[in-house]
Design an enzyme around this catalytic site. Structure first.
Site: not given
Lengths: 115, 236, 590
Positions: C121, C243, C245, C255, C258, C289, C356, C401
């Protein structure tokens, strides 16, 4: 686990199995009778009653009757529990069904082994 | 033609003596929006319209409803998939008591889910790390664990309509098999014992309405067949 | 209002998502009288939408993996305003919490050796950034949140947790000493208002992405806990940190995990160029991100966006082949077909950065205890109030995050809060009962809506709020525009205070719920706006044209927003982990 005391085998699994085994027996019996009628185009009473005079045919027929009875009981019991919600009416209907099946079964036996 | 004719089931226990169908004209501006978007548009006009919704992407299972006669999730059903002759008929999921408009009381549905003990049972002491499971054993859970409890299947099943208090229903049975099929679960025997009566599993007649409506493409009928096979193997 | 029915619990957990259910499970096992109060049936909570996985150093993909490396990534990913004691706690306790989930039955995907499958990730490294890309995100295909939430709900059923499903918490009840002693809640099905008394009130109400017009968040993510805490006068931390995304489906906002890039997918601009190679030469598409989202917006602004309007980019997955997509990313294939009308095995998915996650929230310590400041600016525990999950700001995520850290946050801190409350209850908690007037003041806004007789309606006000936030507080921010946004929000607050609820019936009145949610969106939006305006630097997800650089001299701090006077204060970041050396702030590159 849902408890119940009026179904045939006291277990869904045995009812399910009985339903399938009895269906197979009835299917074989039906095929046999249809085939017999086809292969004996000019069938008369003597030949027909001669067939049922043989012990193996009586056993085979009895097996089919018993299967029919069990099959009918399992099936109709299911129908009554699906559609008849008031307990009194449902038990009444179930009683009528089982009495009818019993009568037809005994009557069938009498015909088979009778004169 | 961008105006959609929507006919929707309405019932508010406080103000209506009986349910009725209400007609709406919704201007979708010719776009192929989701049924949930149409509901949002109607709610702007009539704030009192009640329906459940949450994720709006088909994973939370809130907005199961009956659209032109077929159960599905409003958020992932585009109009092009359901409308017939420019008309959309929306009703609550069939067979459960209606609380208001499209909101049904899911109590019986959840109760059947709880009945099958939907949690892993393993009586051996847990290791310090994870319990190992081969990819092949894990593959057996595919098509089972993805259920979102939207109730589209169970409320399209006549057997569940007739005996919602006794027949576990496709959703519950799919979950039941999810644990029966899990190589980590050790309660197979007691799980099967709970299911062998004439109602819990055996009311399934294999008509496959559940398969036809499942918005996640799952197959509860197949899972029920596997449970029957396990019961048979166990008892004969 | 003594005619209110009241219910009493040792602990009430508001919110039935991952954090709430994990906390509830801990308390249910302890035998304390606990209830989960959730506005939706628990498995409809937004945790269910989490896709890619739960990041944790369980040393499965790499037997030498080390939680300290994970902690380093987390601190760096948060642009150094993550509290290092909290990150240390999360990363070191994480494996225990993940193994517990597996023992509960979570159907993780597996490696051939039978261990939990882990995928790469963004922002993950080995050996404190020196050892290249790590694979640390434990996954159940691309439905990890679903699997996790259902597993937790199932285990709560197993342990007989009490559920108040489809109940909506309206406001916190404070006693004369300012301790939180419960809440006012509404049973949505009947409309009945109930006074819920408890010795511990846990806000696990999740995020508030619905303050933006375009968000990956569920429609229910309206920041109810944040709103309640702000109205009760408690401060919020780091609310400017939102955040975006990188890969929300263009147009729909849904969504795309990732994990797509973890499995080998990458972003391309209209020329088909893999542009992340220019912005993050090492990590490329797996940079933080915030970095990826900004790079995408730069491409779009510089005219290299895709589509007719050049307003999005493409996520390319077709080279992975149908097998990998079907096995590892089946949910993404489904979502792309439904919402983007493309089959990712054949065509790229149009994506755009989409709101997000809220890194900020109710400031807490690692036990979930809510924190405020005393008159001298020192931390002070709020008696009776706890928070965990996205609603809380522990802070492990700092200014940005890392992917996969939210699910870990939920279970680690949900569990921690549960354990702490159990201990506190064992020692005995006694607070003063709420008085009639305490209850009355928690009923205020409910009464306001119920008595409204005319004015603007909720949907139009909500749209106005979302458009202000989208236009003035997006990926890139700038003083003048934010000033304008703050002003518009304060006008909007007036309009909302005079808004109208036409439907006043009681049975399952979703209009009333949406009206109450609007108040919370307003609180979150204003806290966000003022915090963003005041933080005069760029850090993590907070990027300003007018202050493009990180300012460690003035802003290596948490921001703390006080609702009473709409003031922004600063709070020290923790740099003293217990078992490892401090990670000193460095320039953040990927």
């Amino acid at each position: 686990m849902v408890t119940n005391i009026t179904n045939f085998g006291r277990s869904g699994l045995s009812d399910w199995l009985i339903q399938r085994v009895s269906a197979i027996i009835m299917a074989i019996y039906t095929v046999f009778i249809v085939a017999y009628l086809l292969f004996n185009p000019g069938l008369d009473y003597a030949t027909w009653s001669g067939l049922f005079a043989q012990t193996w045919m009586r056993i085979f027929s009895l097996l089919a009757f018993v299967s029919l009875s069990a099959h009918a009981w399992v099936g109709l019991w299911t129908v009554t529990t699906d559609y008849i919600k008031p307990t009194g009416i449902r038990v009444g209907a179930q009683t009528v069904v089982i009495l009818a099946i019993f009568v037809f079964l005994v009557w069938g036996i009498q015909i088979l082994w009778g004169a | 033609m961008s105006t959609l004719q929507v006919s929707i089931y309405r019932y508010n226990p406080e103000t209506d003596s009986a349910p009725y169908m209400q007609e709406f004209q919704v201007d979708t501006q010719g776009r192929d929006v989701m049924v949930l978007d149409v509901l949002h548009m109607m709610k702007e006009d009539d704030n009192g319209l009640a329906y459940r919704r949450s994720c709006r992407e088909g994973v939370c299972g809130s907005d199961g409803m009956n659209m032109n006669g077929k159960n599905g999730l409003a958020c992932i059903t585009p109009l092009s998939e359901v409308i017939k002759g420019n008309k959309l008929v929306l009703r609550p999921l069939p067979g459960l008591p209606v609380i208001r408009d499209l909101v049904v009381d899911m109590g019986l549905f959840y109760k059947q889910y709880e009945r099958i003990q939907p949690y892993l049972q393993n009586d051996t002491p847990a290791p310090a790390i994870e319990r190992l499971q081969s990819p092949e054993d894990r593959d057996k859970l595919d098509g089972l664990y993805e259920c979102i409890l939207c109730a589209c299947c169970s409320t399209s099943c006549p057997s569940f309509w007739w005996n919602p208090d006794k027949f576990v229903g496709p959703a519950g049975l799919l979950q039941s098999y999810r644990f029966l099929a899990d190589s980590r679960d050790t309660a197979t025997g007691s799980r099967l014992a709970e299911l062998e009566d004439p109602f819990s599993v055996f009311r399934c007649r294999g008509i496959m309405n559940c398969v036809a409506v499942c918005p996640k493409g799952l197959n509860p009928t197949r899972a029920i067949g596997k449970i029957r096979d396990m019961l048979m193997a166990n008892a004969t | 209002m003594s005619n209110l029915r009241s219910l009493s619990f040792d602990a009430i957990i508001i919110g039935g998502g991952g954090a709430g259910l994990r906390a509830a499970l801990e308390l249910a096992k302890s035998g304390k009288k606990t209830a989960v109060l959730s506005k939706v049936f628990p498995t409809r909570s937004h945790t269910v939408s989490a896709q890619g996985g739960i990041t944790c150093a369980i040393a499965s993909a790499d037997p030498d993996d080390d939680w300290r490396w994970h902690m380093y990534d987390t601190v760096k990913g948060g642009d150094y305003i993550a509290d290092q004691d909290a990150a240390e706690y999360m990363c070191s306790e994480g494996p225990k919490a993940v193994f517990e989930l597996e023992h509960m039955g979570l159907p993780f995907s597996r490696f051939d050796n039978g261990r939990i499958y882990q995928r790469p990730f963004g922002g993950q490294s080995k050996d404190f950034g020196a050892g290249g890309q790590a694979s640390r995100t434990c996954a159940a295909a691309d439905r990890t949140g679903h699997a996790l939430l259902h597993t937790l709900y199932q285990n709560n059923l197993k342990n007989d947790t009490t559920f108040l499903n489809e109940w909506y918490a309206v406001d916190l009840v404070k006693n004369a000493n300012g301790d939180v002693v419960g809440c006012i809640a509404m049973d949505i099905e009947t409309g009945e208002i109930v006074h819920v008394k408890s010795k511990a009130t846990v806000l696990a109400t999740g995020g508030a992405g619905r303050i933006y017009a375009s968000t990956t968040n569920a429609l229910i993510n309206t920041g109810d806990g944040i709103g309640m805490a702000l109205r009760a006068g408690f401060p919020m931390q780091d609310m400017e940190m939102w955040q975006f995304h990188p890969t929300g489906i263009y147009g729909a906002g849904t969504l795309v995990t990732e994990g797509c890039r973890g499995e080998g997918g990458y972003l391309v601009n209209k020329d088909g160029e893999r542009f992340m190679e220019r912005y993050a030469p090492n990590a490329k598409d797996l940079a933080g991100r915030d970095v990826v989202a900004r790079s995408m917006v730069m491409e779009i602004l510089e005219g290299r966006g895709c589509g007719e309007n050049g307003d999005h980019v493409f996520l390319k997955l077709d080279h992975l082949g149908e097998d990998v997509l079907g096995k590892r990313l089946p949910g993404i294939v489904e979502l792309s077909k439904t919402f983007a009308h493309v089959d990712p095995a054949k065509e790229p998915i149009p994506v755009v950065p989409t709101c997000h996650y809220m890194m900020g929230g109710i400031p807490t310590n690692v036990h979930g205890q809510a924190i405020m400041q005393d008159a001298d600016g020192r931390d002070q525990i709020v008696n009776g109030l706890f928070a965990c999950g996205e609603a809380a700001c522990v802070s492990v995520h700092g200014a940005n995050r890392l992917g996969g850290n939210s699910l870990l946050d939920l279970v680690v801190f949900g569990r921690a809060a549960g354990m702490f409350i159990e201990g506190a209850l064992n020692e005995g908690i006694e607070y003063l009962d709420a008085s009639e007037s305490d209850i009355e003041s928690a009923m205020k806004r409910m009464n306001r809506w119920n008595e409204s007789e005319g004015g603007e309606t909720v949907p139009e006000l909500k749209r106005a709020l979302q458009s202000i936030m989208q236009n003035s507080f997006g990926v890139f921010r700038e003083e003048e525009n934010m000033q304008k946004g703050v002003k518009q929000l304060s006008e909007l607050r007036e309009r909302i205070a005079n808004a109208y609820l036409p439907d006043k019936t009681n049975a399952f009145n979703t209009a009333r719920v949406e009206a109450l949610e609007l108040d919370n969106l307003m609180e979150v939006a204003e806290a966000t706006a003022i915090s963003a305006l005041e933080r005069k630097e760029s850090r993590g997800a907070h990027s300003r044209y007018d202050y493009p650089d990180r300012d460690d001299v003035n802003w290596l701090k948490h921001s703390l927003y006080f609702p009473a006077d709409k003031r922004l204060a600063k709070r020290d970041v923790n740099f003293t982990p217990k078992t490892v050396d401090t990670f000193e702030p460095k320039v953040r590159t990927y």
